[in-house]
Design a protein around this motif. Structure first.
Motif, mmCIF file in Angstrom:
data_model
loop_
_atom_site.group_PDB
_atom_site.id
_atom_site.type_symbol
_atom_site.label_atom_id
_atom_site.label_comp_id
_atom_site.label_asym_id
_atom_site.label_seq_id
_atom_site.Cartn_x
_atom_site.Cartn_y
_atom_site.Cartn_z
ATOM 1 N N THR A 73 32.195 19.728 0.893
ATOM 2 C CA THR A 73 33.289 18.926 1.172
ATOM 3 C C THR A 73 32.821 17.893 2.171
ATOM 4 O OG1 THR A 73 33.836 20.325 3.184
ATOM 5 C CG2 THR A 73 34.697 20.933 0.939
ATOM 6 N N LYS A 74 33.812 16.830 2.464
ATOM 7 C CA LYS A 74 33.190 16.009 3.424
ATOM 8 C C LYS A 74 32.989 16.530 4.678
ATOM 9 C CE LYS A 74 36.507 13.101 5.056
ATOM 10 N NZ LYS A 74 37.407 11.995 5.075
ATOM 11 N N GLU A 75 33.959 17.493 5.008
ATOM 12 C CA GLU A 75 33.704 17.848 6.599
ATOM 13 C C GLU A 75 32.514 18.705 6.573
ATOM 14 O OE1 GLU A 75 37.730 16.641 5.505
ATOM 15 O OE2 GLU A 75 36.468 18.126 4.331
ATOM 16 N N ILE B 109 29.616 10.952 -0.939
ATOM 17 C CA ILE B 109 30.318 11.829 -2.082
ATOM 18 C C ILE B 109 30.589 10.665 -3.088
ATOM 19 C CG2 ILE B 109 32.595 12.789 -2.575
ATOM 20 C CD1 ILE B 109 32.054 14.165 0.169
ATOM 21 N N ILE B 110 31.297 9.393 -2.659
ATOM 22 C CA ILE B 110 31.812 8.524 -3.691
ATOM 23 C C ILE B 110 30.506 8.073 -4.326
ATOM 24 C CG2 ILE B 110 32.668 6.181 -3.902
ATOM 25 C CD1 ILE B 110 34.343 6.774 -1.378
ATOM 26 N N ALA C 34 29.378 16.297 6.716
ATOM 27 C CA ALA C 34 29.562 15.447 8.107
ATOM 28 C C ALA C 34 29.310 16.558 9.281
ATOM 29 C CB ALA C 34 30.979 15.285 8.398
ATOM 30 N N GLU D 109 30.595 11.021 9.748
ATOM 31 C CA GLU D 109 31.755 11.249 8.964
ATOM 32 C C GLU D 109 31.902 10.087 7.904
ATOM 33 O OE1 GLU D 109 32.053 13.276 12.653
ATOM 34 O OE2 GLU D 109 31.773 11.273 12.274
ATOM 35 N N ASP D 110 31.376 8.789 8.123
ATOM 36 C CA ASP D 110 31.425 7.665 7.404
ATOM 37 C C ASP D 110 30.341 8.035 6.143
ATOM 38 O OD1 ASP D 110 33.494 6.646 8.655
ATOM 39 O OD2 ASP D 110 32.327 5.103 9.399
ATOM 40 N N ALA E 169 28.987 10.949 5.188
ATOM 41 C CA ALA E 169 29.324 12.081 4.191
ATOM 42 C C ALA E 169 30.577 11.331 3.386
ATOM 43 C CB ALA E 169 29.909 13.108 5.148
ATOM 44 N N GLU E 170 31.296 10.781 3.447
ATOM 45 C CA GLU E 170 32.490 10.110 2.759
ATOM 46 C C GLU E 170 31.697 9.065 1.668
ATOM 47 O OE1 GLU E 170 36.759 8.179 2.777
ATOM 48 O OE2 GLU E 170 35.671 8.165 4.721
ATOM 49 N N ALA E 171 30.866 8.261 2.219
ATOM 50 C CA ALA E 171 30.452 7.313 1.255
ATOM 51 C C ALA E 171 29.420 7.914 0.435
ATOM 52 C CB ALA E 171 29.596 6.235 2.425
#
Length: 451
Positions: free
Chosen positions: A244-246, A439-440, A249, A432-433, A435-437
């Motif tokens: 997951t993103k969390e 995944i995309i 991160a 955090e940023d 991890a999110e980027a």
């Protein structure tokens, strides 16, 4: 080391016998050499002893491996005066791209060293290597556990190559360095311990760092922590991220903490030796680094190059982890290019390389502890397998992690992971940023490679 070594080798053999895994993404049909591009196919009679044969053999690694390999090649050529073997060797960092370029141009060497990280991708792309099962009458495989070979190299119908050695991941450390800072090494060190002790070292002497990771070992750190956290490979079998993103991160935050506490050098400094192993890393050799994460195949070269005492401890973990996470794999596969004009001779050389007693004594442990049980027995008798190397593998084998699957070893996927590790390490993105980027970006790539 006779009693110790026999017991240890027995443990190694027991582990190999238990290492029966089903490869993901492997070929499901037997592949024969391409007869339109080869003047010889597996199963034909060897060429005349008077015929001039020129072959190429590729590998990578430290200078000790280079010199031993060249010496073994010379022994073979002395026994076969009509055969000339040209060595192609260099840095690991460029080896895969070079191989892909050679394959695309139909110019790959006759005998090719293939890393376990490449096998799934090569097999998925219809690997142009002779099926090793078709060479069983030319290569003695009786002392090689083929279940272990199949773990990353194929299935019951296709085998891309034969593994030379067994590789385990662990921590190599400078004994006097840790003692200088009052640190007691232990196989029970956790990731939090690394941060605590790393901060202590750098606050005491700002020229010293507890730990140094080359870029590939930052990747291993991410994969290990992820498996320990949730039991998943980096990418799951259904081609979706295994986190997951969390969760990512949290791992990226740990990388940032390693930098901020001075546990590792700033990425701006570390990049200077990003693909250099310990045996050639001046910061390690000058004793400015206490711990160098490494694989067992590179330990002999480091032992030879370092003029201080080296020991080892198990790779870090967390209490009650879902999976131990420690990487244990074949060290390298020897493969025969299917377009080789000399397939039988290439197979004969591999048989020599793996089974000949003189070759075994020359090659020693330059590709880690051999998978071949005959070679193990010879090297134990010769006193070649050092206690440090054997202990290193023992430590890895106490907690082998889940094997990586095909998408987790995909080159594009790993390139994305490395990019975001560096974005975090250079402090260009928050954990955090990043991890999110990531995944995309991964989801787009995975959709493509899933096919």
């Amino acid at each position: 080391m006779s009693t110790f070594s026999r017991k240890t080798v027995a443990c190694i053999l027991a582990f190999v016998m238990m290492f029966v895994l089903v490869s993901c993404g492997a070929k499901t049909s037997t592949q024969s050499p391409d007869t339109t591009n080869s003047t010889q196919t597996a199963g034909e009679k060897p060429q005349s002893k008077d015929e001039k044969i020129n072959m190429r053999f590729s590998w990578w690694g430290a200078d000790t491996r280079h010199q031993a390999t060249l010496e073994a090649m010379q022994i073979y050529m002395d026994r076969h005066p009509n055969v000339t073997i040209e060595g192609e060797y260099g840095a690991f960092a460029a080896a895969y791209e070079k191989l892909l370029t050679q394959i695309a141009g139909g110019t790959a060497p006759d005998i090719v060293s293939v890393d376990y990280q490449w096998t799934f991708e090569l097999m998925k792309q219809d690997a142009p290597f002779v099926n090793m099962y078709t060479l069983e009458d030319k290569i003695d495989m009786s002392n090689i556990n083929l279940d272990f070979a199949r773990s990353y190299g194929g299935n019951d119908e296709y085998l891309i190559g034969l593994p030379v050695g067994m590789n385990g991941l662990g921590y190599m450390y400078n004994v006097s360095f840790l003692d200088q800072f009052g640190l007691t090494p232990s196989d029970d060190w956790s990731w939090d311990d690394i941060l605590e002790y790393g901060k202590k070292v750098h606050e005491t002497d700002n020229q010293k760092y507890l730990l140094y990771n080359i870029l590939n070992h930052w990747v291993y750190l991410v994969k290990a922590q992820l498996k320990q956290m949730n039991g998943n490979t980096f990418i799951k079998d259904d081609y979706t991220p295994g986190f997951t993103k969390e969760e990512m991160a949290k791992i990226f935050t740990y990388i940032r903490d390693l930098v901020d506490t001075g546990t590792v050098p700033p990425f701006e400094e570390g990049v200077l030796y990003d693909s250099v192993y310990a045996d050639a890393n001046p910061e390690w050799l000058n004793q400015n680094i206490g711990i160098f994460p490494t694989s067992s195949s590179h330990l002999p070269a480091a032992l030879k190059a370092s003029d201080f005492e080296i020991s080892s401890m198990r790779y870090p973990g967390v209490k009650d982890s879902v999976d131990p996470g420690i990487l244990v794999t074949p060290a390298v596969y020897l493969c025969v290019y299917e377009k080789s004009a000399h397939i039988d001779q290439a197979a004969d050389f591999i048989d020599f390389f793996l089974n000949d007693e003189e070759a075994i004594k020359v090659l020693k442990d330059t590709r880690s502890v051999p998978v071949n049980t005959k070679a193990q027995e010879i090297l134990v008798k010769e006193g070649v397998l050092s206690e440090t190397l054997v202990n290193f593998l023992d430590q890895a084998m106490t907690a082998p992690g889940k094997a990586d699957n095909s998408p987790s070893l995909n080159n594009e996927v790993l390139s994305v992971l490395k990019d975001y590790i560096q974005q975090v390490g250079y402090k260009q993105m928050t954990p955090e940023d990043a991890a999110e980027a990531m995944i995309i970006e991964l989801e787009d790539i995975l959709e493509t490679i899933k096919g």
